[in-house]
Design an enzyme around this catalytic site. Structure first.
Site, PDB file in Angstrom:
ATOM      1  N   LEU A 149      29.989  -2.176  24.184  1.00 14.14           N
ATOM      2  CA  LEU A 149      29.621  -1.700  26.056  1.00 14.14           C
ATOM      3  C   LEU A 149      29.771  -2.715  26.897  1.00 14.14           C
ATOM      4  CD1 LEU A 149      26.462  -1.431  27.018  1.00 14.14           C
ATOM      5  CD2 LEU A 149      25.860  -3.689  25.576  1.00 14.14           C
ATOM      6  N   SER A 150      29.306  -2.183  27.958  1.00 23.14           N
ATOM      7  CA  SER A 150      30.203  -3.542  28.912  1.00 23.14           C
ATOM      8  C   SER A 150      31.349  -3.652  28.653  1.00 23.14           C
ATOM      9  CB  SER A 150      28.738  -3.920  29.160  1.00 23.14           C
ATOM     10  OG  SER A 150      28.972  -4.710  30.142  1.00 23.14           O
ATOM     11  N   ALA A 151      31.822  -5.493  28.713  1.00 24.60           N
ATOM     12  CA  ALA A 151      32.905  -6.241  28.828  1.00 24.60           C
ATOM     13  C   ALA A 151      33.660  -5.234  26.900  1.00 24.60           C
ATOM     14  CB  ALA A 151      32.675  -7.396  28.142  1.00 24.60           C
ATOM     15  N   HIS A 285      21.565  -1.032  33.236  1.00 24.78           N
ATOM     16  CA  HIS A 285      23.303  -1.637  32.032  1.00 24.78           C
ATOM     17  C   HIS A 285      22.155  -1.284  30.687  1.00 24.78           C
ATOM     18  CE1 HIS A 285      27.035  -3.356  31.762  1.00 24.78           C
ATOM     19  NE2 HIS A 285      26.818  -4.119  31.239  1.00 24.78           N
ATOM     20  N   ALA A 352      27.682  -6.570  30.916  1.00 23.86           N
ATOM     21  CA  ALA A 352      29.606  -7.135  30.915  1.00 23.86           C
ATOM     22  C   ALA A 352      30.008  -8.495  31.348  1.00 23.86           C
ATOM     23  CB  ALA A 352      29.781  -5.142  31.552  1.00 23.86           C
TER      24      ALA A 352
END
Length: 397
Positions: A149-151, A285, A352
């Site tokens: 997820l994200s980062a 997000h 992130a």
């Protein structure tokens, strides 16, 4: 992104060793995850957690799961429901965990050159963990996958780019293409506005990461079109990057809806789906949660774990080819809820590179303020660092 968002992001500057002494009381505990402390070289200084299902005798596929900022391995696993899936369908999990010594908000450093270069930094540590799992358990080396997820999603893309010979496929949720940012300033820019590079230019970023000539791993991309943290156009850029690697046209070969959400598909000359994308309309997000096969639910909704009626974890496992046989039937929803209720130290899932959220705000599923800066006794003038970084980024004079 607001000025506050920029300042919060800059609070995540990598390798802030002055924070080493800070206590971390937010670590989630899940008895189903086992920690391994001696797994080989650890150039990225990460922690290793894993799960191996009981009662499976044949070779096990392996899924590497990478959490987002301010999360840890167990917190994201609970939220996304990966252990329940792994036990049900018979595959192993590797859950690397970032440390606050590396990044105060526990973001994987997807924008740091030393951490996204083959056999170096954080990607090097994760590769060592994969090798340890393969040697210690009956892992099928032809079926090793990565998601995040994200980062963690951006770092999943980095793993695919730097070790295409190791991974058969991956899935990126609310992430970014590999190689588009090599410092904080570039990371901020790409998060706000996705890369304008062509598919071939994006593909060259991956081709430049190793001497690998193919075949390339397959990729699934998930993104909410109401994401205000990572520009949703990054999903299209990521798709273009991998279509170029696979030598496929940008126009999808098939378009349909899965659980009401747009789904695009590309396949190779053998008819195998090698790139797919999901656009979760109206979603901000986070990781999409919902029902999977047999109307079983996977995961527990929370901050950046969004119940939108589709289980990304289940569909990702399906994309990896892991859901063909059920090894243990269980009520995923009851199990996940019970685990969350008895886990007194569960951490919330987050985004992130973005602000850290306070523990109480995580529990109430609301985005909160950023972590407080360390005091001057720790030998770091955080205000000066932020000022210099904002100036360098052109955000202040």
């Amino acid at each position: 992104m607001s000025l506050k968002d920029h300042i919060d992001f800059l609070g995540q500057l990598r390798k802030m060793h002055s924070l080493n002494g800070l206590a971390w009381g937010e670590a989630a505990h899940d008895s189903r995850l086992a920690e391994t402390t001696a797994f080989g070289a650890n150039p990225g200084d990460l922690r290793m957690f894993s799960f191996v299902p009981e009662g499976v005798t044949q070779k096990l596929p392996l899924v590497v799961v990478l959490h987002g900022c301010t999360q840890n391995a167990a917190g994201y696993e609970i939220g996304a429901g990966w252990c329940t899936l792994a036990q049900r369908y018979g595959f192993a999990l590797l859950l690397p965990e970032q440390t606050r010594a590396n990044n105060p908000n526990t973001c994987f450093n997807w924008f740091a050159p030393d951490d996204i270069r083959r056999d170096s930094g954080e990607v090097g540590s994760i590769r060592q963990m994969v090798e340890h799992m393969a040697r210690s358990h009956n892992i099928d080396r032809a079926r090793i996958f990565v998601t995040g997820l994200s980062a963690g999603g951006a770092m999943a893309a980095a793993m695919l780019a730097t070790y295409p010979d190791v991974f058969a496929g991956g899935a990126v949720i609310a992430g970014l293409p590999y190689g588009v940012a090599l410092n904080v300033r570039q990371a901020l820019k790409e998060m706000r506005h996705a890369s304008a590079r062509t598919g071939h230019q994006l593909g060259d970023l991956v081709r430049g990461a190793t001497a690998h000539k193919g075949p390339w791993p397959k990729l699934a991309v998930w993104h909410g079109d109401a994401d205000r943290t990572v520009d949703p156009a990054n999903a299209d850029a990521l798709v273009r990057q991998w279509l170029d690697l696979h030598g496929l046209p940008e126009a999808p070969m098939s378009q349909n809806k899965i659980d009401g959400y747009p789904h695009r598909v590309w396949w190779n000359s053998s008819g195998e789906t090698v790139v797919e994308s999901y656009t979760i309309t109206g979603m901000a997000h986070g990781t999409p949660l919902g029902a999977g096969a047999g109307d079983e639910r996977y995961g527990v909704a929370g901050a950046y774990l969004l119940d939108v009626g589709i289980s990304s974890s289940y569909h990702i496992a399906q994309f990896f080819g892991l859901t063909g046989r059920v090894y243990q039937t269980r009520s995923a929803e009851k199990t996940a809820v019970a685990r969350a209720a008895t886990d007194g130290h569960r951490s919330g899932a987050t985004d992130a590179p973005q602000a850290a959220h306070r523990k109480s705000q995580q529990r109430s599923n609301k985005a909160g303020a950023s972590d407080e800066a360390p005091d001057s006794k720790r030998g770091l003038d955080v205000g000066a660092v932020i000022t210099r970084a904002l100036t360098a980024a052109g955000l202040m004079k």
